[in-house]
Design an enzyme around this catalytic site. Structure first.
Site, PDB file in Angstrom:
ATOM      1  N   LYS A   1     -13.084   5.202   5.928  1.00  0.00           N
ATOM      2  CA  LYS A   1     -11.955   5.300   4.884  1.00  0.00           C
ATOM      3  C   LYS A   1     -12.080   6.288   3.451  1.00  0.00           C
ATOM      4  O   LYS A   1     -11.616   6.794   3.192  1.00  0.00           O
ATOM      5  CB  LYS A   1     -10.962   4.299   4.849  1.00  0.00           C
ATOM      6  CG  LYS A   1     -10.889   3.826   5.851  1.00  0.00           C
ATOM      7  CD  LYS A   1     -10.448   4.237   7.003  1.00  0.00           C
ATOM      8  CE  LYS A   1      -9.053   4.987   6.695  1.00  0.00           C
ATOM      9  NZ  LYS A   1      -7.988   5.113   7.695  1.00  0.00           N
TER      10      LYS A   1
ATOM     11  N   TYR B   1     -17.332   1.132   7.226  1.00  0.00           N
ATOM     12  CA  TYR B   1     -15.454   1.239   7.919  1.00  0.00           C
ATOM     13  C   TYR B   1     -15.486   1.605   6.468  1.00  0.00           C
ATOM     14  O   TYR B   1     -14.529   2.911   5.858  1.00  0.00           O
ATOM     15  CB  TYR B   1     -15.164   0.312   8.406  1.00  0.00           C
ATOM     16  CG  TYR B   1     -13.262  -0.286   8.547  1.00  0.00           C
ATOM     17  CD1 TYR B   1     -13.068   0.518   8.890  1.00  0.00           C
ATOM     18  CD2 TYR B   1     -12.397  -0.336   7.637  1.00  0.00           C
ATOM     19  CE1 TYR B   1     -11.754   1.170   9.605  1.00  0.00           C
ATOM     20  CE2 TYR B   1     -11.423  -0.047   7.811  1.00  0.00           C
ATOM     21  CZ  TYR B   1     -10.664   1.382   8.468  1.00  0.00           C
ATOM     22  OH  TYR B   1      -9.644   0.802   8.748  1.00  0.00           O
TER      23      TYR B   1
ATOM     24  N   PRO C   1      -2.681   0.668   3.889  1.00  0.00           N
ATOM     25  CA  PRO C   1      -2.413  -1.003   3.736  1.00  0.00           C
ATOM     26  C   PRO C   1      -3.772  -1.706   3.738  1.00  0.00           C
ATOM     27  O   PRO C   1      -4.775  -1.407   4.058  1.00  0.00           O
ATOM     28  CB  PRO C   1      -2.327  -0.530   5.644  1.00  0.00           C
ATOM     29  CG  PRO C   1      -2.180   0.390   5.474  1.00  0.00           C
ATOM     30  CD  PRO C   1      -2.923   1.021   4.584  1.00  0.00           C
TER      31      PRO C   1
ATOM     32  N   ALA D   1      -5.097   8.721  13.751  1.00  0.00           N
ATOM     33  CA  ALA D   1      -6.569   8.866  13.746  1.00  0.00           C
ATOM     34  C   ALA D   1      -7.577   8.432  12.833  1.00  0.00           C
ATOM     35  O   ALA D   1      -7.540   9.078  12.089  1.00  0.00           O
ATOM     36  CB  ALA D   1      -6.915   9.345  15.009  1.00  0.00           C
TER      37      ALA D   1
ATOM     38  N   SER E   1      -7.413  -5.476  14.714  1.00  0.00           N
ATOM     39  CA  SER E   1      -7.052  -6.312  13.065  1.00  0.00           C
ATOM     40  C   SER E   1      -5.824  -7.796  14.339  1.00  0.00           C
ATOM     41  O   SER E   1      -6.757  -9.299  13.696  1.00  0.00           O
ATOM     42  CB  SER E   1      -5.904  -5.772  12.339  1.00  0.00           C
ATOM     43  OG  SER E   1      -5.593  -5.191  13.254  1.00  0.00           O
TER      44      SER E   1
ATOM     45  N   SER F   1      -1.651   6.662  20.069  1.00  0.00           N
ATOM     46  CA  SER F   1      -2.346   5.302  21.139  1.00  0.00           C
ATOM     47  C   SER F   1      -2.721   4.441  20.258  1.00  0.00           C
ATOM     48  O   SER F   1      -3.328   3.090  20.301  1.00  0.00           O
ATOM     49  CB  SER F   1      -3.677   5.477  22.028  1.00  0.00           C
ATOM     50  OG  SER F   1      -4.847   6.155  21.538  1.00  0.00           O
TER      51      SER F   1
HETATM   52  P1  NDP Z   1      -6.952   1.670  16.524  1.00  0.00           P
HETATM   53  O1  NDP Z   1      -7.777   0.969  16.910  1.00  0.00           O
HETATM   54  O2  NDP Z   1      -5.728   0.506  17.144  1.00  0.00           O
HETATM   55  O3  NDP Z   1      -5.910   3.441  16.735  1.00  0.00           O
HETATM   56  C1  NDP Z   1      -6.837   4.124  15.949  1.00  0.00           C
HETATM   57  C2  NDP Z   1      -7.171   5.054  16.887  1.00  0.00           C
HETATM   58  O4  NDP Z   1      -7.173   6.686  16.434  1.00  0.00           O
HETATM   59  C3  NDP Z   1      -6.387   5.122  18.044  1.00  0.00           C
HETATM   60  O5  NDP Z   1      -5.103   6.060  18.016  1.00  0.00           O
HETATM   61  C4  NDP Z   1      -8.156   6.122  18.320  1.00  0.00           C
HETATM   62  O6  NDP Z   1      -7.977   6.766  19.803  1.00  0.00           O
HETATM   63  C5  NDP Z   1      -7.674   6.519  17.354  1.00  0.00           C
HETATM   64  N1  NDP Z   1      -9.273   7.562  17.425  1.00  0.00           N
HETATM   65  C6  NDP Z   1     -10.528   6.988  16.471  1.00  0.00           C
HETATM   66  N2  NDP Z   1     -11.383   8.180  16.527  1.00  0.00           N
HETATM   67  C7  NDP Z   1     -10.843   8.884  17.351  1.00  0.00           C
HETATM   68  C8  NDP Z   1     -11.514  10.439  17.217  1.00  0.00           C
HETATM   69  N3  NDP Z   1     -12.749  10.880  17.544  1.00  0.00           N
HETATM   70  N4  NDP Z   1     -10.616  10.923  17.917  1.00  0.00           N
HETATM   71  C9  NDP Z   1      -9.376  10.683  18.119  1.00  0.00           C
HETATM   72  N5  NDP Z   1      -8.655  10.073  17.647  1.00  0.00           N
HETATM   73  C10 NDP Z   1      -9.518   8.800  16.936  1.00  0.00           C
HETATM   74  O7  NDP Z   1      -6.694   0.781  15.142  1.00  0.00           O
HETATM   75  P2  NDP Z   1      -5.054   0.948  13.943  1.00  0.00           P
HETATM   76  O8  NDP Z   1      -3.527   0.924  15.095  1.00  0.00           O
HETATM   77  O9  NDP Z   1      -5.029  -0.760  13.174  1.00  0.00           O
HETATM   78  O10 NDP Z   1      -5.584   1.846  12.742  1.00  0.00           O
HETATM   79  C11 NDP Z   1      -5.079   2.604  12.936  1.00  0.00           C
HETATM   80  C12 NDP Z   1      -5.381   3.210  11.543  1.00  0.00           C
HETATM   81  O11 NDP Z   1      -5.241   3.018  10.120  1.00  0.00           O
HETATM   82  C13 NDP Z   1      -6.379   3.396  10.970  1.00  0.00           C
HETATM   83  O12 NDP Z   1      -6.660   4.981  10.185  1.00  0.00           O
HETATM   84  C14 NDP Z   1      -7.289   2.374  10.379  1.00  0.00           C
HETATM   85  O13 NDP Z   1      -8.254   3.380   9.698  1.00  0.00           O
HETATM   86  C15 NDP Z   1      -5.663   2.355   8.952  1.00  0.00           C
HETATM   87  N6  NDP Z   1      -5.802   1.348   9.138  1.00  0.00           N
HETATM   88  C16 NDP Z   1      -5.772  -0.011   9.959  1.00  0.00           C
HETATM   89  C17 NDP Z   1      -5.408  -1.366   9.440  1.00  0.00           C
HETATM   90  C18 NDP Z   1      -5.944  -2.257  10.316  1.00  0.00           C
HETATM   91  O14 NDP Z   1      -5.369  -3.596   9.545  1.00  0.00           O
HETATM   92  N7  NDP Z   1      -5.412  -2.946  11.722  1.00  0.00           N
HETATM   93  C19 NDP Z   1      -5.407  -1.614   7.924  1.00  0.00           C
HETATM   94  C20 NDP Z   1      -6.107   0.052   7.169  1.00  0.00           C
HETATM   95  C21 NDP Z   1      -5.793   0.224   7.912  1.00  0.00           C
HETATM   96  P3  NDP Z   1      -8.025   5.914  20.812  1.00  0.00           P
HETATM   97  O15 NDP Z   1      -7.123   5.106  21.210  1.00  0.00           O
HETATM   98  O16 NDP Z   1      -8.804   7.016  21.980  1.00  0.00           O
HETATM   99  O17 NDP Z   1      -9.211   4.467  20.684  1.00  0.00           O
END
Ligand code: NDP
Length: 340
Positions: free
Chosen positions: A162, A158, A185, A84, A200, A12
């Site tokens: 990570k 955070y 990233p 996730a 973001s 998601s």
């Molecule tokens: P989002 O917040 O859009 O996505 C995070 C996802 O993790 C969601 O699907 C969320 O589910 C899921 N999640 C969070 N907690 C849990 C849990 N306890 N159990 C199961 N699922 C969980 O973030 P991004 O798409 O931006 O990020 C995705 C990944 O990329 C992450 O690991 C983030 O740390 C990493 N990242 C992101 C960056 C950015 O700038 N966006 C930069 C560098 C790394 P739900 O929809 O149910 O909340």
């Protein structure tokens, strides 16, 4: 190629939906985990709207904080993209608050992948697992051999989550035969696939809404989500990617530069985007009472030079510019009615 099944954890999410889209386009079967079935339905609708063959999409419920569902999720998969992880807008005060979901969740995913005979896990870590907590280190260039120093009390929840999650993944896969490749990233921008903006894009939304007239003198590496998705697929398919970390950054821009670019692309934003830079001493004073300001102090004025050459060379990533990513975010925020 690709009758193979790929598990994407946290399908998601903002980035995960882009990964799902290109994997479905490539012919893979995609199984995605969600925490609620309602979110799963939304993902299906979004991907179908963007032309994906959702008859090859399976959705399964699993939470990183619980063992339930992970064995079933990994069964029969050739690859796992473990994405996730909690990514909250506001940092919890407790620096270790996100570790149970991030680290223990990663260990659950890796354990299930190993038991299911998965060939390779591609994990989404972050640049914040690479460069934080090194004080005023003279060399501002950071590469795949660098790790954030979580013992530094100024490193926030955070980044701690990570870093320890990625370290746990390397330890848990060492000597097991399960391959691991990690994507680190920088700040991810670019087009949204639906109105669920994620963390973001909200920074750009705040700038476009006029909520940030004054910004601190901080800079971030920026990368377009389409390139991040491509890098995950390449890290999955490229044999030599196993055992490596790949930093993704197309270039570094300051907050004031991001604002200027938004205004140049859309003159109606001229009065809303940040126009002034907060003097460093004000941020330093605020850091005595504010946890958010303490995080900013770490970044003041020190543009990091992030080495993304291994991604260019070994994953064949040709990065879109930060400006392209910023403009695409802004256009999406308008398109989905998140900024008027
Ligand atoms: P989002 O917040 O859009 O996505 C995070 C996802 O993790 C969601 O699907 C969320 O589910 C899921 N999640 C969070 N907690 C849990 C849990 N306890 N159990 C199961 N699922 C969980 O973030 P991004 O798409 O931006 O990020 C995705 C990944 O990329 C992450 O690991 C983030 O740390 C990493 N990242 C992101 C960056 C950015 O700038 N966006 C930069 C560098 C790394 P739900 O929809 O149910 O909340």
């Amino acid at each position: 190629m690709a009758s193979d099944t790929v598990l994407i954890t946290g399908i998601s999410g903002f980035i995960a939906k882009h990964v799902a889209l290109i994997l479905l386009e490539r012919g893979y079967t995609v199984r995605g985990t969600v925490r609620s079935s309602a979110k799963g339905e939304e993902v299906r609708v979004t991907l179908a709207r963007h032309g994906a063959a959702v008859d090859r999409l399976e959705i399964i419920e699993a939470d990183l904080l619980s063992d339930a569902g992970w064995a079933e999720a990994a069964a029969g998969c050739r690859f796992v993209v473990h994405m996730a992880s909690p990514f909250p807008m506001a940092q919890p005060r407790d620096r270790f608050a996100l570790v149970p979901a991030a680290r223990e969740g990663t260990l659950r995913v890796i354990g299930a992948a190993r038991d299911a005979g998965v060939e390779r896990v591609v994990m989404t870590s972050s640049i914040v697992a690479v460069y934080q907590g090194h004080g005023s280190r003279a060399d501002a260039r950071y590469g795949d051999a660098d790790w954030s120093n979580t013992n530094d009390p100024s490193v926030g929840a955070y980044a701690v989550s990570k870093t320890v999650a990625e370290r746990a993944a390397w330890e848990a896969t060492r000597g097991t035969g399960l391959e691991l490749a990690v994507i680190n990233p920088a700040f991810v921008l670019g087009p949204l696939l639906d109105a669920d903006a994620g963390t973001s894009a909200m920074l750009i939304a705040m700038m476009m809404r006029g909520r940030t007239p004054v910004v601190p003198d901080v800079s971030f590496g920026i990368v377009d989500v389409r390139d991040v998705a491509q890098a995950h697929m390449a890290a999955m398919e490229t044999p030599a990617a196993a055992g490596h970390r790949f930093i993704l950054s197309a270039g570094t821009r300051s907050l004031i530069e991001i604002g200027r670019h938004l205004a140049a692309a859309d003159p109606t934003l001229r009065r809303r985007v940040p126009r002034f830079v907060l003097p460093d001493y004000v941020v330093r004073m605020a850091s005595k009472v504010s946890a958010q300001a303490r995080l900013l102090v770490l970044e003041l004025g020190r543009a990091k030079d992030l080495d993304a050459d291994p991604a260019r060379t070994n994953l064949a990533i040709v990065f879109r510019t930060p400006e392209e990513a910023i403009a695409a975010t802004a256009a999406s925020l308008r398109e989905y009615g998140l900024v008027r």
